[in-house]
Scaffold this active site. Structure first.
Site, short mmCIF file in Angstrom:
data_model
loop_
_atom_site.label_atom_id
_atom_site.label_comp_id
_atom_site.label_asym_id
_atom_site.label_seq_id
_atom_site.Cartn_x
_atom_site.Cartn_y
_atom_site.Cartn_z
N GLN A 50 54.15 -79.31 105.10
CA GLN A 50 53.55 -78.45 105.88
C GLN A 50 54.04 -77.39 106.70
OE1 GLN A 50 50.29 -81.54 106.88
NE2 GLN A 50 48.91 -79.76 106.75
N CYS A 96 42.32 -80.35 107.03
CA CYS A 96 43.70 -80.25 106.95
C CYS A 96 44.25 -79.01 107.66
CB CYS A 96 44.18 -80.14 105.43
SG CYS A 96 45.92 -79.96 105.17
N LEU A 97 45.32 -79.28 108.36
CA LEU A 97 45.88 -78.01 108.95
C LEU A 97 46.17 -76.96 108.36
CD1 LEU A 97 48.00 -80.20 111.87
CD2 LEU A 97 45.74 -78.64 112.27
N HIS A 138 45.91 -89.26 102.94
CA HIS A 138 45.98 -87.82 103.20
C HIS A 138 47.42 -87.28 103.15
CE1 HIS A 138 44.10 -83.95 104.55
NE2 HIS A 138 45.29 -83.73 104.74
N GLU A 139 48.20 -87.94 104.17
CA GLU A 139 49.50 -87.41 104.24
C GLU A 139 50.40 -87.67 103.25
OE1 GLU A 139 50.00 -85.41 106.45
OE2 GLU A 139 47.94 -85.64 107.67
N HIS A 142 50.26 -85.00 100.53
CA HIS A 142 51.12 -84.00 100.81
C HIS A 142 52.26 -83.90 100.15
CE1 HIS A 142 48.37 -81.49 103.16
NE2 HIS A 142 48.08 -82.25 104.07
#
Ligand code: NI
Length: 183
Positions: A50, A96-97, A138-139, A142
């Site tokens: 990210q 999510c950012l 979630h992470e 990524h």
């Protein structure tokens, strides 16, 4: 230093992260910057892709979440491997950012065991449940090149298609620094 957060549509978000060694260039600085960037955007987790770095590293600070287990859950995860996940899937609205303004229900298993290295490259094997497990999942997605919108039904995904496209074009409100693929 606050880093720009790469938005939906940036190819780096679709790369599978690579394992790193303790001599990875500027690692301490990268981790410090990731925490600063996460706090600046009021996030509770942030993965290296990210911020444009396709490596197996993510950080979590779930302390703003009431009743999180363990209390004040904060951890840096390097080269993590989820060993197992179990239990009956439960739904929760995730955001999510990298995908501002979109929130959708995602089903995930409630418990998991994960093996990882901390920022000092000390190995741990831990079991988490509930919200802590969900943030990890979630992470972890990524660093596997996955995003939470991949988990929703094709129908729902179709409904947010134009919103996602607008995000990739930079046509979205955000109150932190972002990087867009087509801008
Ligand atoms: Ni995310």
């Amino acid at each position: 230093m606050i880093l720009p957060i790469y938005a939906y549509g940036c190819p780096v978000l679709r790369k599978k992260g690579e394992d790193i060694s303790p001599d990875y260039p500027n690692l301490k600085e990268i981790i410090d910057n990731m925490y600063e960037t996460m706090y600046n955007s009021s996030g509770i987790g942030l993965a290296a892709p990210q911020v444009g770095i396709p490596i197996r590293l993510f950080i979590i600070d779930g302390s703003p979440i009431e009743d999180i287990n363990p209390p004040g859950f904060k951890q840096t995860f390097i080269n993590p491997q989820i060993i197992k996940e179990w239990g009956e899937e439960w739904k929760y609205e995730e955001g999510c950012l990298s995908i501002p303004t979109i929130r959708e229900n995602v089903s995930r298993k409630p418990e998991l065991t994960i093996r990882f290295l901390d920022e000092n490259f000390v190995e741990h094997e831990k079991t988490y449940d509930g919200m802590a497990a969900r943030i990890i999942q979630h992470e972890y997605d990524h660093i596997e090149g996955k995003l939470f919108v991949d988990h929703i039904s094709p129908l729902k995904r179709n409904l947010i298609k134009s919103k996602l496209n607008n995000i990739s074009l930079g046509k979205v409100n955000h109150d932190y620094k972002m990087k867009f693929v087509k801008k």
